[in-house]
Design an enzyme around this catalytic site. Sequence first.
Site, short mmCIF file in Angstrom:
data_model
loop_
_atom_site.label_atom_id
_atom_site.label_comp_id
_atom_site.label_asym_id
_atom_site.label_seq_id
_atom_site.Cartn_x
_atom_site.Cartn_y
_atom_site.Cartn_z
CG HIS A 14 -18.66 27.86 -26.53
ND1 HIS A 14 -17.55 27.78 -26.91
CD2 HIS A 14 -19.17 26.41 -26.40
CE1 HIS A 14 -16.78 26.67 -26.65
NE2 HIS A 14 -17.70 25.83 -26.31
CD GLU A 87 -19.68 19.73 -24.89
OE1 GLU A 87 -20.72 19.03 -25.08
OE2 GLU A 87 -19.06 19.96 -25.85
#
Length: 189
Positions: A14, A87
């Site tokens: 990201h 994550e």
Amino acid sequence: MTDLNPIPFWFLRHGETDWNARLLSQGQVDIPLNEVGLAQARRAAEALVGQGIRSIHSSTLGRARVTAEIVAARLDLPVNFDPELQECAFGVREGQKMSGWFDDWIAGIATPEGAESFAALRERAVKAINRATVHPGPVLIVAHGALWRAVRQAAGLVANIRTPNALPLWVEPPSGTEGWRLTAAELRA
């Protein structure tokens, strides 16, 4: 331990968040992209035009989701969201500097209280990547830094390498005597 499917794919961490810029561990704290991160996502999208990507698979956390949506809009593709690409949780270390504790966590020496172990992250990450790469490809996977470290380890690469935000990586399986190979896309200013 689960092995990666020997299928090439694109990986994209990201774009930048304010916590990335401060080298703080985000884990599952849903920190949004900052202005730099939004610009990085747009630049990554341009670099991925013409790469033949046929499907996009993303973490559900906002920083990856928004990055994936920016790329998807440019490539005119939908995004498949997979919570297994999120994550890991860093437990009591979320929001702290990524210092010695982080190295110990990757090495399997110590897992912070309330955190997912690196071995468990690796298993989850590889399964999620494998689910994505059975789709028509090449696929693009948009996810996170620690998750990518776990995938690197599963691929037999050095795990504890910080991957730049929003740098598309072409990931190729072993061929002959060579192991997994990573090639960064060319980003234009």
